[in-house]
Design an enzyme around this catalytic site. Structure first.
Site, PDB file in Angstrom:
ATOM      1  N   GLU A 145       0.935  -1.188  -0.090  1.00 53.24           N
ATOM      2  CA  GLU A 145       0.005  -0.131   0.010  1.00 53.24           C
ATOM      3  C   GLU A 145       0.818   1.172   0.040  1.00 53.24           C
ATOM      4  OE1 GLU A 145      -4.126  -1.191   2.230  1.00 53.24           O
ATOM      5  OE2 GLU A 145      -2.383  -0.238   3.362  1.00 53.24           O
ATOM      6  N   CYS A 146       0.594   2.200  -1.053  1.00 55.03           N
ATOM      7  CA  CYS A 146       1.418   3.497  -0.803  1.00 55.03           C
ATOM      8  C   CYS A 146       2.739   3.351  -0.929  1.00 55.03           C
ATOM      9  CB  CYS A 146       0.902   4.253   0.029  1.00 55.03           C
ATOM     10  SG  CYS A 146       1.111   6.213  -0.233  1.00 55.03           S
ATOM     11  N   GLY A 147       3.447   3.599   0.350  1.00 55.39           N
ATOM     12  CA  GLY A 147       5.078   3.378   0.233  1.00 55.39           C
ATOM     13  C   GLY A 147       5.193   2.132   0.016  1.00 55.39           C
ATOM     14  N   TYR A 196       3.678  -0.210  -1.946  1.00 54.47           N
ATOM     15  CA  TYR A 196       3.693  -0.270  -3.278  1.00 54.47           C
ATOM     16  C   TYR A 196       4.875   0.207  -4.117  1.00 54.47           C
ATOM     17  CZ  TYR A 196       1.041   0.478  -7.827  1.00 54.47           C
ATOM     18  OH  TYR A 196       0.969   0.907  -9.204  1.00 54.47           O
ATOM     19  N   THR A 247      -1.423  -1.048  -4.342  1.00 58.52           N
ATOM     20  CA  THR A 247      -2.290   0.100  -4.488  1.00 58.52           C
ATOM     21  C   THR A 247      -1.753   1.548  -3.916  1.00 58.52           C
ATOM     22  OG1 THR A 247      -3.432   0.201  -2.515  1.00 58.52           O
ATOM     23  CG2 THR A 247      -4.141  -1.297  -4.428  1.00 58.52           C
TER      24      THR A 247
END
Length: 439
Positions: free
Chosen positions: A329-331, A333, A429
Site C-alpha cells: 500500500e502506498c509506500g 507499493y 495500490t
C-alpha cells in the site's frame, strides 16, 4: 443488538493548525492520570494520530469514518471501547469539513461522527490575533448544525491575562462555556514533515512531551467540567471487523512502513490470524512460514538508500512471491516497484516485483478518499469487489507497465489514473484500504 457505550466528547476545531492534537494528547494523559480508562478515537482517515493517542492513553486508538465505513463496521470499532470510562475523539481538519458526495455538507466530517455517536463537541479555538471576535466564530459553529451540541470551547494561544479576559467576555455574551485558556507557548508543537506530524516512533522524547502537555492542561483546563460534559448514545449495531486476508501475515513494521489502520490489525487478530512483524530497514526478510507478505505505507522515500541496499529483504520478498501473494500500500507499493527516485533525482532500485517507477523529484500532492472496484483479485478480496480507502502522498508515477488492479475514483466518482498494479501474485495500490464497501 446495540452495545452500551461509554460517554464521550469530540475534540475539534474550526480548522487544522489550531493545536487540537496537543490538546487531545494532554487530555488523554491528564484523564488517564486521574485513574480513568480513556478510549481514544480519530475521526477521519488519518494514519498518524492514532499512534500518538496510544502513547498518551495506553489504549489502541481507532479511526471512525462515515464516508469509508458502513454503520456495522463503525459499531464493531466502537465496541473496542468496552471497559472504558470515557471516550475522546480527535477531529480532522475543521469540524464540518468533509466531502460533497450525496450533496450533503460534511459527509465524512468530524461533525457527522459526533452526531452518530452522540458526542458533544469541545471546540479548540486559536485566539491569536483576535479577542471578542473569537466568540463570533464559535457562535457560527454552534448554530451551523442544530443537531450538534457545542459543549464549550478551549481558548488556545492566549497572549496575556487581558487577552483572556476579553475573549472570555465574548464567549459569555454568546452563551458558550470556556473550559480552559491555554497561554501561548512556542514549545507546545509536534514536529512535522510533508505528510503532517512525524510518526510517534520517531519523536525524540515522546513520553516527556506528552507528560508536559498533560501538566499544561491540568494547570489551565477544567478537567472536572470536561468529564461532566461527556455524553453518548448506544453505538450502531456491530457487524465485524475486517477479516484477515491470510492466516499467517508477514507485516513490515519500522520507520519506513507504519501506516496500517488499527481496526484492520484488530480484525486480523480477532479472527485468529498470526501477524509476523519484520523490518525491511534492518534488512530482515519476511518469515518463511508466512502465507502473505503485507507492506503498508510509510516513508520509504526518506530511507530509499537503505531499502535499496537491503539485500536479504529483497531476496526474501522475491522468494516469497514465487509461490505466495505479496501486497503493498502506498509506500509499500512503491517499494515493490522497479525504482524509487528521491527528491534529488537519484534513482534507487527497489524489489522489482512490479514494473512501477515513482519519483519525488517533482512533488505533486495526491490526497483524498478512494473507491476501487477490483479488476483482479488482491489478498482478501475477489475480482469485482468494491473497496474504500484513502490516498495521501507526493510521489509521481513515471512508469507503470503492469495490469491495472482496479478502477479507482475519488469521493465524487471522478475516475483517477492511479489504478494500482498486479503482476503474478504481487499486487499494490496507492490507496490505504479502510474497508470493503459492505463493511
Amino acid at each position: 443488538m446495540t452495545e452500551a457505550f461509554p460517554p464521550g466528547l469530540m475534540i475539534s476545531a474550526p480548522s487544522s493548525g489550531t493545536g487540537k492534537t496537543t490538546v487531545m494528547l494532554g487530555l488523554l494523559r491528564a484523564l488517564s492520570d486521574e485513574g480513568l480508562r480513556v478510549q481514544p478515537f480519530k475521526s477521519g482517515p488519518d494514519y498518524i494520530d492514532p499512534a500518538f493517542h496510544r502513547a498518551a492513553s495506553g489504549r489502541a486508538s481507532f479511526n471512525l469514518d462515515g464516508w469509508a465505513m458502513g454503520e456495522g463496521l463503525i459499531g464493531a470499532i466502537a465496541a473496542q471501547a468496552s471497559g472504558a470510562d470515557i471516550c475522546l475523539a480527535e477531529g480532522s481538519m475543521g469540524l464540518f469539513d468533509g466531502v460533497a458526495t450525496r450533496g450533503q455538507i460534511g459527509f465524512g466530517s468530524s461533525a457527522e461522527t459526533a452526531r452518530m455517536m452522540g458526542w458533544p463537541v469541545v471546540l479548540v479555538l486559536d485566539v491569536s490575533g483576535q479577542a471578542q471576535s473569537a466568540a463570533a466564530v464559535a457562535l457560527g459553529f454552534a448554530r451551523f448544525d442544530p443537531g450538534l451540541r457545542i459543549a464549550g470551547v478551549i481558548l488556545n494561544r492566549v497572549a496575556s491575562p487581558r487577552h483572556e479576559r476579553l475573549a472570555r467576555l465574548g464567549m459569555e455574551r454568546v452563551g458558550l462555556a470556556v473550559l480552559g485558556a491555554l497561554p501561548r507557548r512556542g514549545d507546545l508543537t509536534l514536529p512535522e514533515r510533508h505528510l503532517g506530524l512525524i510518526q510517534a516512533v520517531e519523536h525524540p522524547d515522546l513520553e516527556a512531551a506528552i507528560a508536559g502537555y498533560a501538566a499544561f492542561l491540568r494547570d489551565h483546563v477544567d478537567l472536572a467540567a470536561i468529564r461532566a460534559l461527556a455524553q453518548g448514545l448506544a453505538a450502531p449495531a456491530a457487524t465485524r471487523l475486517p477479516p484477515p486476508p491470510a492466516q499467517r501475515i508477514a507485516l513490515a513494521q519500522d520507520a519506513a512502513f507504519s501506516f496500517t489502520y488499527p481496526h484492520i490489525l484488530a480484525g486480523w487478530r480477532a479472527a485468529g490470524a498470526e501477524i509476523l512483524p519484520f523490518s525491511p530497514l534492518a534488512d530482515e526478510p519476511p518469515d518463511r512460514m508466512a502465507d502473505l507478505v503485507w507492506l503498508p505505507g510509510g516513508y520509504p522515500e526518506l530511507h530509499a538508500g537503505r531499502l535499496a541496499a537491503a539485500r536479504h529483504f529483497h531476496s526474501g520478498l522475491r522468494r516469497h512471491a514465487r509461490t505466495r501473494p505479496v501486497h503493498g500500500e502506498c509506500g509499500g507499493y512503491m517499494v515493490l516497484g522497479q525504482a524509487l527516485i528521491d527528491q534529488h533525482g537519484h534513482a534507487h532500485p527497489m524489489a522489482g516485483l512490479l514494473g512501477l517507477v515513482t519519483s519525488y523529484e517533482n512533488r505533486r500532492l495526491h490526497l483524498g478518499y478512494r473507491r476501487a472496484v477490483l479488476c483482479g483479485p488482491m489478498p482478501g478480496h475477489a475480482a469485482g469487489a468494491a473497496l474504500r480507502g484513502h490516498e495521501f502522498h507526493y510521489s509521481t508515477i513515471l512508469v507503470q507497465p503492469d495490469a491495472a488492479l482496479a478502477e479507482v475514483s475519488d469521493a465524487d466518482g471522478a475516475s483517477l489514473p492511479e489504478s494500482g498494479s498486479r503482476r503474478g501474485r504481487v499486487t499494490g495500490t496507492f490507496f490505504h484500504l479502510i474497508a470493503g464497501e459492505k463493511g
